[in-house]
Design an enzyme around this catalytic site. Structure first.
Site, PDB file in Angstrom:
ATOM      1  N   VAL A  18       0.855  -1.183   0.000  1.00 40.30           N
ATOM      2  CA  VAL A  18       0.000   0.000   0.000  1.00 40.30           C
ATOM      3  C   VAL A  18       0.896   1.240   0.000  1.00 40.30           C
ATOM      4  O   VAL A  18       1.818   1.352   0.811  1.00 40.30           O
ATOM      5  CB  VAL A  18      -0.907   0.035   1.255  1.00 40.30           C
ATOM      6  N   PHE A  82      -7.445   8.445   1.396  1.00 36.28           N
ATOM      7  CA  PHE A  82      -6.314   8.290   2.309  1.00 36.28           C
ATOM      8  C   PHE A  82      -6.708   8.682   3.733  1.00 36.28           C
ATOM      9  O   PHE A  82      -7.313   9.722   3.950  1.00 36.28           O
ATOM     10  CB  PHE A  82      -5.149   9.169   1.839  1.00 36.28           C
ATOM     11  N   LEU A  83      -6.381   7.809   4.701  1.00 33.85           N
ATOM     12  CA  LEU A  83      -6.554   8.154   6.117  1.00 33.85           C
ATOM     13  C   LEU A  83      -5.223   7.944   6.822  1.00 33.85           C
ATOM     14  O   LEU A  83      -4.409   7.117   6.407  1.00 33.85           O
ATOM     15  CB  LEU A  83      -7.643   7.307   6.779  1.00 33.85           C
ATOM     16  N   ASP A  86      -4.256   3.516  11.357  1.00 33.52           N
ATOM     17  CA  ASP A  86      -5.216   2.434  11.584  1.00 33.52           C
ATOM     18  C   ASP A  86      -5.419   2.248  13.090  1.00 33.52           C
ATOM     19  O   ASP A  86      -4.637   2.732  13.911  1.00 33.52           O
ATOM     20  CB  ASP A  86      -4.781   1.135  10.881  1.00 33.52           C
ATOM     21  N   ASP A 127     -12.997 -10.254   6.995  1.00 35.74           N
ATOM     22  CA  ASP A 127     -11.630 -10.200   7.535  1.00 35.74           C
ATOM     23  C   ASP A 127     -11.421  -8.918   8.337  1.00 35.74           C
ATOM     24  O   ASP A 127     -10.393  -8.266   8.215  1.00 35.74           O
ATOM     25  CB  ASP A 127     -10.622 -10.309   6.384  1.00 35.74           C
ATOM     26  N   ASN A 132      -7.448  -2.988   9.574  1.00 37.70           N
ATOM     27  CA  ASN A 132      -8.188  -2.408   8.452  1.00 37.70           C
ATOM     28  C   ASN A 132      -9.361  -1.528   8.883  1.00 37.70           C
ATOM     29  O   ASN A 132     -10.334  -1.353   8.162  1.00 37.70           O
ATOM     30  CB  ASN A 132      -8.581  -3.444   7.374  1.00 37.70           C
TER      31      ASN A 132
END
Length: 298
Positions: A18, A82-83, A86, A127, A132
Site C-alpha cells: 500500500v 487516504f486516512l 489504523d 476479515d 483495516n
C-alpha cells in the site's frame, strides 16, 4: 498509473503493498493498493474485476471510499481515500492511558453504521481486524478492504508469507462452515470492541484449534442446546474439552452492564441469534453516544 505520484510505502496489506500517493491532476492524496495475484501468468480474473467494480458503489461516511480501479496487464491497483492511521497503531500508542470510553463508544457506533450499510447491500467483509479500521483526526473511523475477501479470497498467508490473523475469526468459520452470513463481521467487531476496552486481544490464538479453544475457555464449549447444528459442523469434534462459560464481568472488567450486554450479544455462538448491526445501533449502550476527537500523534 501515470496520473499518480507515489509518495511513500505506508504498509503491506493482505494482498499487496500500500502506497501513499498523489493524484498529479487534482493534487489529492490517496492510498494506492497494489494487488498481487497468484495468477501472474493469466492476468486478473474477470470475476475479481466485477466484484471490485461493484464496491465503487458503496458510498458511506464509515466506509473507506474506493475511488478507482486501475487494471494493467496482470496488475490491479485500487485507489482509495487516504486516512492517516489504523486502529491497531492507535491502540498500540494508547497502551498507557487506553482509549477513553466515549471514544470506544463512538468508534463502535460508527463501525456498526458502516457494517449495517454494507450488510444491507449484501456485502460482507469477512476479515475485519484493527489493521483495516482507519481513523482520522476528526474522530471518524472507517472500514477498509470491504468486499476484497469475496473478490480475492482470504489467504492463509499474505504475499510476504505473514500469517493472516485468526484472532477475529468467527467460530462458524473456524468449525469449517462453508456458507456464512453477515454475522461473521459482528463477531469480529465484538472481539475488537473488547480489545479497545481492555487494551489486549480477546482471543489471540496462534492456530485454528488454539483459536477455537481460547473462545471455548471464555464463552464455554458450545453444544446443541446453545448452538443447534454445531455438532454436525465439518470440523467439530465430540472430543473437544467441555469448558464452562466465564462471566463477562471478569473478561472485560472496565465495561459497564450495558456494554457487557451488547458485547455478549455480539459474541453469541449461534450466528442466527447473534445481534445484527442494525439492531446493535439501537442498543441502550449508545443512548449517550458522542463523537469525541482522538488524541492523535500523527
Amino acid at each position: 498509473m501515470e496520473s499518480f505520484q507515489k509518495v511513500e510505502k505506508i504498509g503491506e496489506g493482505t494482498y499487496g503493498v500500500v502506497y501513499k500517493a498523489k493524484n498529479k491532476v487534482t493534487g489529492e492524496t490517496v492510498a494506492l493498493k497494489k494487488i498481487r495475484l497468484d495468477t501472474e501468468t493469466e492476468g486478473v480474473p474477470s470475476t475479481a474485476i466485477r466484484e471490485i467494480s461493484l464496491l465503487k458503489e458503496l458510498n458511506h461516511p464509515n466506509i473507506v471510499k474506493l475511488h478507482d480501479v486501475i487494471h494493467t496487464e496482470n496488475k490491479l491497483y485500487l485507489v482509495f481515500e487516504f486516512l492517516h492511521q489504523d486502529l491497531k497503531r492507535f491502540m498500540d500508542s494508547s497502551t498507557v492511558t487506553g482509549i477513553s470510553l466515549p471514544l470506544v463508544k463512538s468508534y463502535l457506533f460508527q463501525l456498526l453504521q458502516g457494517l449495517a450499510f454494507c450488510h444491507s447491500h449484501r456485502v460482507l467483509h469477512r476479515d475485519l481486524k484493527p489493521q483495516n479500521l482507519l481513523i482520522n483526526a476528526q474522530g471518524e473511523i472507517k472500514l477498509a478492504d470491504f468486499g476484497l475477501a469475496r473478490a480475492f479470497g482470504v489467504p492463509v498467508r499474505t504475499y510476504t508469507h505473514e500469517v493472516v490473523t485468526l484472532w477475529y475469526r468467527a467460530p462458524e468459520i473456524l468449525l469449517g462452515c462453508k456458507y456464512y452470513s453477515t454475522a461473521v463481521d459482528i463477531w469480529s467487531l465484538g472481539c475488537i470492541f473488547a480489545e479497545m476496552i481492555t487494551r489486549k486481544a480477546l482471543f489471540p490464538g496462534d492456530s485454528e484449534i488454539d483459536q477455537l479453544f481460547r473462545i471455548f475457555r471464555t464463552l464455554g464449549t458450545p453444544d446443541e442446546s446453545i448452538w443447534p447444528g454445531v455438532t454436525s459442523m465439518p470440523d467439530y469434534k465430540p472430543s473437544f474439552p467441555k469448558w464452562a462459560r466465564q462471566d463477562l464481568s471478569k473478561v472485560v472488567p472496565p465495561l459497564d452492564e450495558d456494554g457487557r450486554d451488547l458485547l455478549g450479544q455480539m459474541l453469541i455462538y449461534d450466528p442466527n441469534k447473534r445481534i445484527s448491526a442494525k439492531n446493535a445501533l439501537v442498543h441502550r449502550f449508545f443512548r449517550d453516544v458522542t463523537m469525541p476527537v482522538p488524541p492523535l500523534r500523527l
